[in-house]
Design an enzyme around this catalytic site. Structure first.
Site, PDB file in Angstrom:
ATOM      1  CB  SER A 409      -0.431   2.349   3.039  1.00 50.12           C
ATOM      2  OG  SER A 409       0.616   3.274   3.040  1.00 50.12           O
ATOM      3  N   PRO A 410       0.245   2.663  -0.118  1.00 50.09           N
ATOM      4  CG  PRO A 410       1.057   4.494  -1.302  1.00 50.09           C
ATOM      5  CD  PRO A 410       0.418   4.118  -0.001  1.00 50.09           C
ATOM      6  CD  GLN A 488       3.904   6.199  -3.349  1.00 49.84           C
ATOM      7  OE1 GLN A 488       4.545   5.165  -3.533  1.00 49.84           O
ATOM      8  NE2 GLN A 488       3.642   6.674  -2.134  1.00 49.84           N
ATOM      9  CE1 TYR A 570      12.969   3.539  -3.125  1.00 47.88           C
ATOM     10  CE2 TYR A 570      10.928   4.370  -2.194  1.00 47.88           C
ATOM     11  CZ  TYR A 570      11.809   3.330  -2.408  1.00 47.88           C
ATOM     12  OH  TYR A 570      11.543   2.089  -1.900  1.00 47.88           O
ATOM     13  NE  ARG A 618       3.632   7.573   1.746  1.00 53.69           N
ATOM     14  CZ  ARG A 618       3.357   6.351   2.202  1.00 53.69           C
ATOM     15  NH1 ARG A 618       4.274   5.400   2.170  1.00 53.69           N
ATOM     16  NH2 ARG A 618       2.163   6.065   2.679  1.00 53.69           N
TER      17      ARG A 618
END
Length: 763
Positions: A409-410, A488, A570, A618
């Site tokens: 995962s990031p 990403q 974000y 995402r």
């Protein structure tokens, strides 16, 4: 032992009666009185299921009660699942049940033999009044607890009403298994949960619970039927299971399940147990079990602690983690039944496997032990080659085939200098690639200097940064062939210009910060974070171009996959959530408006990104806050991105607002991935506290996800995937050990092995 010579028990259900019996047995001099407003033979519901674990506790604490229960139990070990006319059977589960009325009779007899005073057909005085006359007041007055409501300011209950209606009924014959049956009617899906609870000289009987979504219940007209008519209607719907026999009611009213949670379980010398303190959905058979276990723990803590306040605190500290774990499992099970209509088109064995593993307490590995034949059949249907665990089956996204279903995962590392990835990133990502995962993701890589979270965040807004990433992708492709690496892309928005995590997460930079921008001028942490500037049309165009320029650099850097970060509060996530987007122009208001800018960015990148390389998105599927993104919104957000060309949705949650209240727990975010996948039939990536290979296999086989992204397990063990393969005895092409590491593919022996073995026993 805490001195409680006089004990009042409010409520004569199993929990209250058993607490009274145990406390009296521990100290025969105690004066114990139980108030029960109903008659001794009044009871609701029919059968009660108890686990072997609970029975073990009863056997240890009170062998008399245990022997009486053992003589009454009906036992079976199979589950039948009837779906679209086909019955699938899974064995090895182990259940024991008896009638609720008989359970109460046993406890009445035990209390009477111990000289506990049982006051039937009598309302208990208020707990506050009893608390002045008794040393201990046990409130076992159920889900509608008067005691809890009278002192709500102390117990601080939260009561959540769920979306299905259900009714308890009985059949006068014994089912030969725990049975689930699903009827797809013109009004919607209805489900039956049934199990035997008596099969002796006194007669054979089964509990039958019929459940359906509220809107199905209304459309089918149950709202207008009386008790007898409801039972007759349910018997017609499930005539096959019943063999044409009738269903019997007993004060059987349709109700919606309510989950009860309390911040505190005691107030002075008054304590809550059982449903008064907590509830967990009946589909995991936990209500009576939890109440009896509460009684055991409360009696033990009173016996072990000299002071009552310490005993009540110890009781809550012991039981709360157990109850919360059970409630998480029950919530997962409840959601599966609430969303049943999204699963009905699954292949039969996958549907059955999903039902069996719905609470996450039964997993692929322990189901394989319980019923290896059934589990092998599920694996074959999934496409597992012989000897290959589900997680090591390949998966294709556009022109990219992933050799297994594990994703690193990031994870933000905050270790770049001027946005340039360096040796740390090479070692960090290279090590995880060598560790066997099918796809390794970078941290969020920022599209501009102003888009960084911290000064340590990596970027793709300069040639030097692109060259740095090329060094990483070249290593992965050369030294770990078969591993894919994805980037990403994101923009921090109002969560930017903060310190690196270990110096103060989400704390603004004391010096050297930069202006923040967002969908609306709302700070992330009011009074702490800087107020961001609301983006205008020109600035939106600039940011879109920054994203596309970064994507072009990502292409030249050799990434196999690109993910657009529209989660965690974000910039793009800030447009999607109604909590962070208060705009009144075309980029705000309805979900269509809030989606507009993220979709513009996605479209611009997709137009430049190579057609054979996949793009994922995402999202935060819930904000964990009132008024925020709902699961239904998340489905529509996913639908929109898929319609614009997204190849998979990476389903995360939260981190959008600072005052969120996540429901943490094992695999706690996967229900949202499950909902999106099975509503839209689109590939998803599940994330969130997935920590074991057993969880990965279980989620895949149940059709809850297509890929599993793990973060912290890969920080703990860069070779997590290879070690998972070793633990399962897998040595195939989906998890090859790098040639230089192959000698370490088996753990080295530890400790001495040269001690002589005993050969003779001398008497």
């Amino acid at each position: 032992m805490a001195r409680v010579p006089r004990v009042a028990v409010i409520g004569g259900g199993p929990g209250g009666l058993y607490a009274a019996a145990l406390l009296k047995r521990l100290d025969p001099a105690r004066e114990i009185t139980v108030w029960e407003r109903n008659a001794p033979d009044d009871t609701f519901g029919f059968g009660v299921v108890l686990s072997d674990e609970t029975l073990g506790g009863i056997e240890h604490a009170d062998p008399v009660v245990h022997r009486a229960l053992q003589a009454e139990f009906v036992r079976w070990d199979t589950i039948d699942i009837v779906h679209r006319g086909r019955t699938l059977t899974s064995g090895g589960h182990g259940f024991a049940a008896l009638g609720r009325r008989r359970l109460l009779e046993i406890l009445h007899e035990r209390c009477a033999s111990l000289n506990v005073r049982l006051r039937f057909r009598t309302e208990a005085p208020p707990a506050a009044q009893l608390a002045t006359a008794y040393d201990l007041v046990i409130a076992a007055d159920g889900v509608h607890s008067v005691t809890r409501e009278a002192h709500a300011e102390v117990f601080a209950p939260t009561i959540t009403t769920h979306r299905c209606r259900y009714v308890w009924l009985a059949a006068d014959f014994a089912l030969d298994a725990f049975r689930f049956e699903f009827a797809e009617t013109e009004h919607g899906v209805m489900q039956l949960h049934g199990y035997p609870y008596a099969n002796g000289a006194a007669g054979a009987r089964s509990t039958v619970i019929v459940e359906m979504r509220e809107e199905v219940w209304r459309a089918a007209g149950f709202e207008d039927l009386d008790e007898r008519q409801s039972a007759e209607r349910c018997a017609k719907v499930f005539a096959d299971t019943l063999g044409g026999r009738p269903l019997r009611a007993n004060a059987s009213s349709w109700t919606a399940f309510r989950t009860v949670v309390n911040d505190r379980w005691s107030h002075g010398n008054t304590v809550l147990i059982g449903d008064a303190a907590h509830t967990a959905h009946f589909s995991i058979g936990s209500g009576t079990k939890l109440a009896v276990e509460d009684a055991l723990a409360l009696a033990a803590c009173i016996e072990e602690r000299p002071e009552l306040p310490d005993a009540l605190a110890a009781y809550e500290n012991e039981r709360r983690p157990v109850v919360e774990s059970t409630q998480r499992a029950a919530a997962a099970s409840l959601r599966w039944f609430e969303e049943l209509a999204t699963y009905t088109d699954q292949p039969p064995r996958q549907f059955a496997f999903g039902l069996l593993t719905r609470s996450r307490r039964v997993t692929h590995d322990n189901l394989r032990l319980r019923d290896p034949g059934f589990t092998r059949a599920v694996e074959r249907d999934f496409g597992c080659p012989p000897g290959t665990p589900p997680m090591f089956t390949p998966f294709r996204l556009r022109g990219l085939t992933l050799r297994n279903r594990v994703v690193v995962s990031p994870m933000d590392m905050y270790s770049a200098v001027d946005g340039v990835p360096g040796d740390f990133h090479l070692v960090h990502l290279g090590a995880r690639a060598l560790g066997g995962a099918g796809l390794v993701m970078t941290e969020m890589v920022c599209a501009s200097p102003e888009g960084r979270i911290t000064p340590g965040c990596a970027g793709l807004y300069s040639r030097e940064q692109g060259d740095g990433w090329r060094r990483v992708t070249d290593f992965v492709h050369t030294r770990s062939p078969g591993t894919a690496i994805g980037v990403q892309l994101g923009h921090a928005g109002r969560k930017g210009a903060t310190r690196v995590m270990w110096e103060g997460m989400d704390e603004p930079l004391p010096v050297g910060g930069w202006p923040l921008v967002a969908a609306s001028p709302l700070p992330y942490r009011p009074g702490v974070s800087e107020i961001p500037h609301q983006l205008d049309r020109r600035q939106l165009d600039t940011i879109r171009e920054q994203f596309t320029a970064a994507a072009r650099r990502a292409q030249r850097s050799g990434f196999d996959l690109l993910e657009l970060h529209c989660a965690h509060g974000y910039l793009l996530s800030g447009f999607l959530s109604p909590l962070t987007n208060r705009r009144t122009d075309a980029y705000g208001g309805s979900l269509t408006g809030r989606l507009r800018f993220p979709l513009e960015v996605f479209d611009a990148i997709r137009a430049d990104w190579p057609d054979d390389r996949p793009m994922t998105v995402r999202i935060s599927a819930t904000d964990w806050a009132p008024g925020g993104t709902t699961p239904e919104d998340a489905v529509e957000i996913a639908r929109a991105f898929v319609a614009h060309g997204a190849d998979a949705i990476d389903v995360s949650t939260g981190q959008v607002v600072a005052d969120e209240r996540p429901e943490f727990g094992r695999s706690y975010q996967t229900p949202f991935a499950d909902l999106i996948r099975n509503t839209l039939s689109v590939p998803v990536i599940a994330v969130g506290a997935i920590s074991s290979w057993d969880d990965v296999n279980s989620l895949l086989l149940a059709g809850r996800t297509d890929l599993c992204a793990l973060a912290r397990p890969h920080l703990h063990d860069p070779q997590w995937t290879l070690h998972a393969a070793g633990a399962q005895g897998y040595e195939g092409p989906a998890a090859p050990w790098p040639l230089p590491y192959r000698a370490g593919s088996r753990p080295p022996p530890a400790g001495r092995t040269d001690d002589p073995k005993p050969r003779l026993t001398l008497r």
